[in-house]
Design an enzyme around this catalytic site. Structure first.
Site, PDB file in Angstrom:
ATOM      1  N   HIS A  47      -6.281  -5.912  -2.032  1.00  0.00           N
ATOM      2  CA  HIS A  47      -5.318  -4.819  -1.885  1.00  0.00           C
ATOM      3  C   HIS A  47      -4.187  -5.300  -0.992  1.00  0.00           C
ATOM      4  O   HIS A  47      -4.423  -5.903   0.053  1.00  0.00           O
ATOM      5  CB  HIS A  47      -6.003  -3.601  -1.254  1.00  0.00           C
ATOM      6  CG  HIS A  47      -5.072  -2.454  -0.959  1.00  0.00           C
ATOM      7  ND1 HIS A  47      -4.467  -1.706  -1.948  1.00  0.00           N
ATOM      8  CD2 HIS A  47      -4.645  -1.928   0.211  1.00  0.00           C
ATOM      9  CE1 HIS A  47      -3.711  -0.767  -1.400  1.00  0.00           C
ATOM     10  NE2 HIS A  47      -3.797  -0.883  -0.092  1.00  0.00           N
ATOM     11  N   ASP A  94      -8.619  -2.946  -7.193  1.00  0.00           N
ATOM     12  CA  ASP A  94      -8.066  -2.664  -5.872  1.00  0.00           C
ATOM     13  C   ASP A  94      -9.146  -2.017  -4.997  1.00  0.00           C
ATOM     14  O   ASP A  94      -9.614  -0.916  -5.271  1.00  0.00           O
ATOM     15  CB  ASP A  94      -6.873  -1.714  -6.043  1.00  0.00           C
ATOM     16  CG  ASP A  94      -6.155  -1.406  -4.754  1.00  0.00           C
ATOM     17  OD1 ASP A  94      -6.819  -1.019  -3.780  1.00  0.00           O
ATOM     18  OD2 ASP A  94      -4.913  -1.548  -4.723  1.00  0.00           O
ATOM     19  N   SER A  98       0.837  -1.195   0.000  1.00  0.00           N
ATOM     20  CA  SER A  98       0.000   0.000   0.000  1.00  0.00           C
ATOM     21  C   SER A  98       0.880   1.257   0.000  1.00  0.00           C
ATOM     22  O   SER A  98       1.717   1.430  -0.886  1.00  0.00           O
ATOM     23  CB  SER A  98      -0.950  -0.038   1.200  1.00  0.00           C
ATOM     24  OG  SER A  98      -1.961   0.929   1.079  1.00  0.00           O
TER      25      SER A  98
END
Length: 427
Positions: free
Chosen positions: A372, A305, A209
């Protein structure tokens, strides 16, 4: 995302106890309200594994605060020392290093950074003393076949700007919020070099991330500080954030990044070739600088995502009528028109990585899952039921690419064609 009601709380010296109580309650409310956009769970998400692996005591790795941080002036948002978790390599992996940068969004105002400063994303006072190493950090060869015996490091995220903020941007007032992400990164690299990374033969910088974005931003720095004859590469997991408008046509993410860059003074930390020709905040988007990175890069990204769908494509500000309420939380609840929009988002990702796809040294694993940041999750990284493209798990794909066993440029078919996907459900 300025919060004017909080700014008045920042200008104080001596308050009565009753005022402190009111301020504390106000701060708690702010942290709660910000938690939807600023993912305070960092790399943690609702479990999709019906039979999660049991964590043994040997999987728990203790926190270590940086030895070099104080002398470098490297502090978390609240002024505490940054830290990391280190698991020593063994055997054939004793001179190989894998460094993972933790994620957890960003802060773009004094208010939001102050709110983060009383959480584990802004202060080492709130770090867990031990964390479980799983996925790409696991010591289990069945879970992590190529890197299980490497020196493995998880660097904690406490600066709110992808390890890139600079002190020149700090506000010289009573808030005492520190913007030292770049110094944190450099101090921890110094720590690791003194612990044996300076003699490494192999190295990988990765992250998830916001940490995946940081792995791209700092990739060449990492390469340049390891021995010249070492094999060094970088892997970004869920860090390829797109510069696309939201469903109402507003530049939500671009405006947000603009505020982050301006507040924390990131311009000098970003790719300088990009900054020389574009407004600095645009250089937070990997599509603008990934092709300038000298070190080989591998991209792991979900084409659908969920973080980007919930915060970039359909942020709360673009869903006031709640028409996207169910779809944002569970892709199976999206209607035909909404799926058309999501397929368009996937197309935007493919366009953004188009030139990178031609890079012979690069690699990619672009699945069509509603997911994600997948590399720390065993059920997504490598297990009998893991996400696959052409019958290859993420772990097998990254390993094939890193060790030059074969080129890896895997792009999945559109949703819902992949039966191996673990699609997150937030309802």
């Amino acid at each position: 995302m300025a919060i004017s009601t909080f700014s008045s709380l920042l200008r104080y010296r001596k308050w009565a106890k009753s005022n402190w109580l009111v301020a504390s309650l106000g701060l708690l409310l702010i942290v709660f309200s910000l938690s939807f956009f600023f993912d305070l769970t960092s790399d943690s998400v609702p479990s999709v594994d019906h039979n999660p692996p049991i964590t043994s005591p040997s999987d728990l790795v203790k926190l270590k605060l940086s030895n070099k941080a104080k002398e470098r002036g490297a502090f978390c948002l609240d002024g505490s020392l940054p830290g990391y978790h280190f698991s020593k390599g063994s055997g054939s992996g004793s001179k190989s290093w894998l460094v993972h940068l933790e994620g957890g969004s960003w802060c773009n105002t004094i208010a939001s950074c102050s709110a983060r400063a009383v959480t584990r994303l802004g202060s080492s006072n709130y770090f867990e003393r031990e964390v479980s190493f799983q996925g790409v950090l696991s010591s289990d060869p069945s879970q992590n076949p190529d890197f299980f015996n490497w020196n493995r490091v998880k660097v904690r995220y406490c600066d709110g700007a992808s390890f890139s903020g600079r002190p020149e941007a700090e506000f010289k007032n009573e808030t005492r919020i520190f913007f030292r992400g770049q110094r944190i990164w450099e101090a921890i690299v110094d720590d690791l070099l003194s612990m044996g990374m300076s003699k490494s033969k192999q190295g990988i910088l990765t992250g998830g991330s916001a940490g995946g974005l940081a792995a791209l931003i700092h990739c060449d720095y990492f390469r340049d500080h390891l021995p010249k004859d070492a094999s060094v590469k970088c892997v970004s997991d869920g860090g390829f954030f797109l510069n696309v408008p939201d469903v109402l046509g507003n530049p939500t993410m671009r405006s947000f990044y603009h505020d982050v860059v301006k507040l924390q003074g990131l311009a000098k930390s970003l790719d300088q070739k990009c900054v020389a020709r574009k407004e600095p905040s645009k250089c937070m988007f990997p599509q603008e600088f990934v092709n300038n990175i000298r070190t080989p890069v591998f991209l792991v990204n979900a084409a659908y995502d969920y973080w980007q769908i919930q915060h970039v494509l359909v942020p709360a500000s673009a869903n006031l009528d709640k028409s996207w309420a169910k779809c944002r939380l569970n892709i199976k609840e999206c209607d035909a028109q909404q799926m058309k929009v999501l397929h368009g988002f996937r197309s935007s990702l493919r366009d953004a990585i188009g030139k990178f796809h031609q890079n012979k040294a690069g690699g990619m694993f672009i699945d069509s899952c509603y997911s994600h940041s997948q590399m720390l999750k065993p059920v997504m990284w490598h297990s009998p039921n893991s996400t696959r493209i052409k019958n290859k798990t993420i772990a097998e794909s990254v390993g094939d690419w890193y060790f030059n066993r074969k080129p890896v440029k895997l792009i999945d078919r559109p949703y819902p064609c992949n039966p191996y996907c673990y699609n997150m459900n937030f309802t």
